[in-house]
Design a protein around this motif. Structure first.
Motif, PDB file in Angstrom:
ATOM      1  N   ARG A  14       0.863  -1.177   0.000  1.00 59.69           N
ATOM      2  CA  ARG A  14       0.000   0.000   0.000  1.00 59.69           C
ATOM      3  C   ARG A  14       0.897   1.224   0.000  1.00 59.69           C
ATOM      4  NH1 ARG A  14      -1.941   1.211   6.163  1.00 59.69           N
ATOM      5  NH2 ARG A  14       0.148   1.429   7.030  1.00 59.69           N
ATOM      6  N   LYS A  25      -5.566   2.385   0.734  1.00 59.46           N
ATOM      7  CA  LYS A  25      -6.071   1.077   0.273  1.00 59.46           C
ATOM      8  C   LYS A  25      -4.906   0.108   0.124  1.00 59.46           C
ATOM      9  CE  LYS A  25     -10.266   0.517  -2.135  1.00 59.46           C
ATOM     10  NZ  LYS A  25     -10.961   1.320  -3.134  1.00 59.46           N
ATOM     11  N   TYR A  27      -3.337  -3.185  -1.613  1.00 59.32           N
ATOM     12  CA  TYR A  27      -3.445  -3.902  -2.873  1.00 59.32           C
ATOM     13  C   TYR A  27      -2.647  -5.175  -2.802  1.00 59.32           C
ATOM     14  CZ  TYR A  27      -5.270   0.502  -4.426  1.00 59.32           C
ATOM     15  OH  TYR A  27      -6.019   1.630  -4.542  1.00 59.32           O
TER      16      TYR A  27
END
Lengths: 178, 134
Positions: A14, A25, A27
């Motif tokens: 992230r 967010k 990932y």
């Protein structure tokens, strides 16, 4: 069993938390690389293209190697890839029959190199999937979907059982028939 | 000449290269043109290139990818071990292994046995020659 050149890694990362974004967010990406260091590097390469984050303002939270669940089961793998040829980018779909996904990916890289002269760094794997036999598209994989498969080995080259016993000259002509 | 030994599910093969050299394995499935999934009672099921296998005449009756128990019982039913050891190929391999594992005293005993056998053959030959000359 055999040593694979390509390992599958799951990389989770992230952007670094900042004043504006307390919880950025997270990932996750699955990729193929020869080692963990390269996997992390590839992760940032792809993430840079998708989101506004770089390695300098991001962090890798986890990197795990993914191993094959059933390495003794033969599966048909479909690999979608994007590769750069001498004239432009192309998409491709290839099918391979193998016991492990790493083996299929290695086959893919070897085949792309031999058939299209495309090297490792010019290939991006978009997606891989295990294809059930009914949905296979290529004849070369479909021909092995036979439960009563039977074929002779036509050309049987006799090899010495170890490379140390190899000789340049042979006393008599070897028999190539099975 | 038509082919007699086919790559098929249930064919018994001998490994002729690599780590598993000398082991009898059963072809359990075919991966693609060059590789097969092989299995033996005392090894993990794995893939092997056909270049490493020498097909034998023995074939057992198994479904496509059998469980280990089914494989072992099918091999017992077809009596693979005895068929192999009684076949000329199998017997030759056993003799080769025995000869490779002789120690010096065994080789001495072999030498004496060979001399004795040669003497007996020559005696018979001399008898036959005398009969023929007479």
């Amino acid at each position: 069993m055999v040593v694979f050149r390509f390992h599958q890694y799951q990389v989770v990362g992230r952007a670094l938390p900042s004043a504006t974004d307390e919880h950025p967010k997270i990932y996750r990406m699955k990729l193929w690389a020869t080692n963990e260091v390269r996997a992390k590097s590839k992760f940032w390469y792809f993430l840079r293209k998708l989101k506004k984050v770089k390695k300098s303002n991001g962090q890798v939270l986890a990197i795990n190697e993914i191993f094959e669940r059933k390495p003794t089961k033969i599966k048909n793998y479909g690999i979608w890839l994007r590769y750069q040829s001498r004239t432009g980018y192309h998409n491709m779909y290839k099918e391979y029959r193998d016991t492990t996904l790493n083996g299929a990916v290695e086959q893919m890289y070897n085949e792309m190199a031999s058939r299209h002269r495309v090297r490792y760094h010019c290939i991006q794997i978009i997606k891989t999937a295990t294809i059930p036999s009914k949905l296979c598209k290529r004849e070369s994989t479909k021909q092995f979907h036979d439960s009563k498969i039977k074929f002779p080995l036509v050309f049987k080259k006799v090899r010495p059982p170890s490379r140390k016993l190899k000789t340049t000259y042979k006393a008599s002509r070897p028999n190539l028939f099975m | 000449m038509p082919f007699k030994r086919y790559v098929e599910i249930g064919r018994v093969a001998l490994v002729n290269y690599g780590k598993e050299y000398g082991r009898l394995v059963v072809i359990v499935d075919v991966i693609d043109q060059n590789r097969a999934l092989v299995d033996a009672p005392d090894m993990v099921r794995g893939q092997m290139n056909f270049k490493r296998l020498s097909l034998t005449d023995i074939k057992i009756d198994i479904p496509r990818v059998p469980k280990k128990k089914t494989l072992i019982s099918a091999m017992e039913a077809a009596d693979v071990k005895n068929k192999w050891e009684n076949s000329s190929w199998g017997r030759k391999l056993i003799v080769q292994k025995r000869r490779a594992s002789l120690n010096d005293f065994d080789r001495f005993k072999v030498m004496l046995a060979k001399i004795k056998r040669g003497g007996a053959i020559r005696q018979e030959l001399a008898k036959l020659k005398k009969e023929n000359a007479a």
